[in-house]
Design an enzyme around this catalytic site. Structure first.
Site, PDB file in Angstrom:
ATOM      1  N   GLU A 159       0.833  -1.186   0.000  1.00 24.83           N
ATOM      2  CA  GLU A 159       0.000   0.000   0.000  1.00 24.83           C
ATOM      3  C   GLU A 159       0.874   1.245   0.000  1.00 24.83           C
ATOM      4  OE1 GLU A 159      -4.053  -1.537   2.005  1.00 24.83           O
ATOM      5  OE2 GLU A 159      -2.508  -0.994   3.421  1.00 24.83           O
ATOM      6  N   CYS A 197      -1.667   5.519  10.100  1.00 26.10           N
ATOM      7  CA  CYS A 197      -0.458   4.853  10.601  1.00 26.10           C
ATOM      8  C   CYS A 197      -0.804   3.536  11.256  1.00 26.10           C
ATOM      9  CB  CYS A 197       0.232   5.706  11.654  1.00 26.10           C
ATOM     10  SG  CYS A 197       0.682   7.314  11.078  1.00 26.10           S
ATOM     11  N   GLY A 217       6.605  -1.666   6.412  1.00 24.89           N
ATOM     12  CA  GLY A 217       8.003  -2.064   6.443  1.00 24.89           C
ATOM     13  C   GLY A 217       8.900  -1.162   7.259  1.00 24.89           C
ATOM     14  N   CYS A 228       5.951  -4.689  16.124  1.00 26.62           N
ATOM     15  CA  CYS A 228       5.536  -3.768  17.182  1.00 26.62           C
ATOM     16  C   CYS A 228       4.098  -4.108  17.583  1.00 26.62           C
ATOM     17  CB  CYS A 228       5.654  -2.323  16.707  1.00 26.62           C
ATOM     18  SG  CYS A 228       7.360  -1.901  16.286  1.00 26.62           S
ATOM     19  N   CYS A 232       3.191   8.670   1.205  1.00 27.53           N
ATOM     20  CA  CYS A 232       3.688   7.723   2.204  1.00 27.53           C
ATOM     21  C   CYS A 232       3.921   6.396   1.500  1.00 27.53           C
ATOM     22  CB  CYS A 232       2.648   7.582   3.316  1.00 27.53           C
ATOM     23  SG  CYS A 232       3.092   6.379   4.572  1.00 27.53           S
ATOM     24  N   CYS A 239       0.860  -2.427  15.854  1.00 25.79           N
ATOM     25  CA  CYS A 239       0.891  -2.139  14.416  1.00 25.79           C
ATOM     26  C   CYS A 239       0.387  -3.335  13.617  1.00 25.79           C
ATOM     27  CB  CYS A 239       2.321  -1.793  13.993  1.00 25.79           C
ATOM     28  SG  CYS A 239       2.479  -1.447  12.225  1.00 25.79           S
ATOM     29  N   CYS A 257       6.401  -6.662   7.578  1.00 25.42           N
ATOM     30  CA  CYS A 257       7.460  -6.078   8.409  1.00 25.42           C
ATOM     31  C   CYS A 257       7.858  -7.103   9.460  1.00 25.42           C
ATOM     32  CB  CYS A 257       6.949  -4.810   9.094  1.00 25.42           C
ATOM     33  SG  CYS A 257       8.220  -3.939  10.051  1.00 25.42           S
TER      34      CYS A 257
END
Ligand code: SAH
Length: 364
Positions: A103, A346, A172, A127, A116, A130, A123
């Site tokens: 994306e 985010c 990522g 975290c 962005c 996320c 990834c």
């Protein structure tokens, strides 16, 4: 029988010009027995004029165009879908040559136009808050796959010739895919291409220390954003697993020594999780942690999502946290979540790692 091998079609001749820096294309031109400026023209066609078919490159001799068509391609992702948020944020789902999807997000008027972009499919950093982290790492993106997101976004938004910002804040961890990320930034900065000045680029990282040290010596140097999110190692170990390897004090030392542009500052991103890292004590510790570092804090009230075991704090709590920072002399901003209604905010970028939808169905 002898097989004629065309000059230039050897093993190290670039197959995909989207992966080439200008100097690579100049070298490729030389290998074809052409002057180096032909390589520069190719780079300009691809990056500045946004042309991805050799036949359309009208200032190249026709025989060269025909020859290039047999030798190389200029790959581009397909746009699988595009979703526009009520605030104008637009999320593009892009399909890569191998069918994997990533994306990329256009965020208008913040006050700048911002693209962005992603640096990996998925990834590895995991975290705790996320969604991309929940995917795990599927694969790194190539430099071409990173740079082309900007070309596609610039074309689709009509901003190719305007000033725009780039944030490496999509899917990522850019410093986990260091070489491809830096190569992409060089391609984007090239004067014969989109010529995006490095000061318009921000690289966001959880803080891979060896890669940060390498970054400190780069010629093309983006702005730096550090995803800090916590003020003690216990807390950060739990939220950002990489902290177990590279603890906060080491990260802060690297930040303290990081070469900055004149008046440059490091942005510290801090996702606010209700009742977890958003207390007055956390805010005071954050003030102390940033002492002596030219930095600013960007607070990100959590974008909630299913599968994320945290809550977004109330606006009052966010404001109280921000006030303690401001009173402590820290420049602070609260990131407005853009595109939450289309999951473009985010931490909400997620595509299924399943095989490509575009493959033909299996034969019966
Ligand atoms: N891997 C890099 C680049 C991603 S940038 C990094 O971590 O810095 C995306 C930013 O959004 C990071 O600061 C990330 O921590 C933050 N983020 C992730 N999930 C979020 C969520 N659910 N709500 C708000 N911010 C989030």
């Amino acid at each position: 029988m002898t097989i004629a091998v065309e000059q230039g079609s050897g093993d190290d001749f670039p197959q995909d010009f989207s992966e080439c820096e200008r100097t690579d294309l100049e070298a490729a031109a030389t290998r074809l027995g052409l002057p180096a400026f032909r390589g520069r023209q190719l780079f300009q066609w691809i990056h500045q004029k946004d042309v991805s078919t050799f036949s359309a490159m009208t200032d190249l001799p026709a025989d060269l165009r025909a020859r290039l068509e047999t030798l190389a391609t200029i790959s581009e992702p397909a746009i699988d879908s595009r979703q526009v948020s009520s605030d104008g944020t637009t999320k593009f789902l892009l399909r890569l040559a191998d069918g994997r999807r990533i994306e990329a997000v256009y965020i208008p008027d913040t006050p700048n136009q911002t693209f962005c972009v992603s640096t990996q499919v998925g990834c590895a950093m995991a975290c705790g808050f996320c969604l991309t982290g929940k995917m795990g790492l599927v694969r790194h993106l190539t430099a071409g796959e990173i740079a082309v997101q900007v070309r596609v976004l610039a074309r689709e938004t009509g901003l190719r010739t305007s000033a725009f910002n780039i944030v490496l804040m999509g899917m990522g961890e850019p410093l986990h895919n260091y070489d491809a990320t830096m190569k992409a930034l060089r391609m984007l900065a090239d004067d014969h291409g989109l010529a995006v000045p490095p000061r318009r680029v921000t690289l966001s990282t959880v803080g891979l220390i060896p890669a940060l040290k390498r970054l400190a010596g780069e010629a093309v140097m983006p702005n730096l954003a550090i995803s800090l999110h916590a003020t003690t190692n216990d807390q950060r170990d739990a939220l950002v697993p990489l902290n177990r390897k590279y603890p906060i004090e080491q990260l802060m030392d690297v930040c303290r020594e990081f070469p900055l542009r004149r008046r440059g500052r490091i942005t510290f991103e801090y996702v606010l999780l209700d009742g977890i890292n958003d207390t007055a004590e956390d805010a005071r510790r954050l003030v102390r942690l940033l002492e002596g570092i030219p930095g600013k804090v960007n607070l990100l009230p959590l974008n909630e999502a299913e599968g994320i075991p945290f809550r977004r704090p109330s606006d009052d709590r966010v404001n109280a946290f921000a006030k303690i920072l401001a009173d402590g002399g820290v420049t602070v901003s609260v990131r407005k979540s853009r595109g939450r209604d289309i999951r473009a905010a985010c931490g909400q970028l997620l595509v299924t790692a399943s095989p490509p939808a575009a493959l033909p169905p299996p034969r019966p």
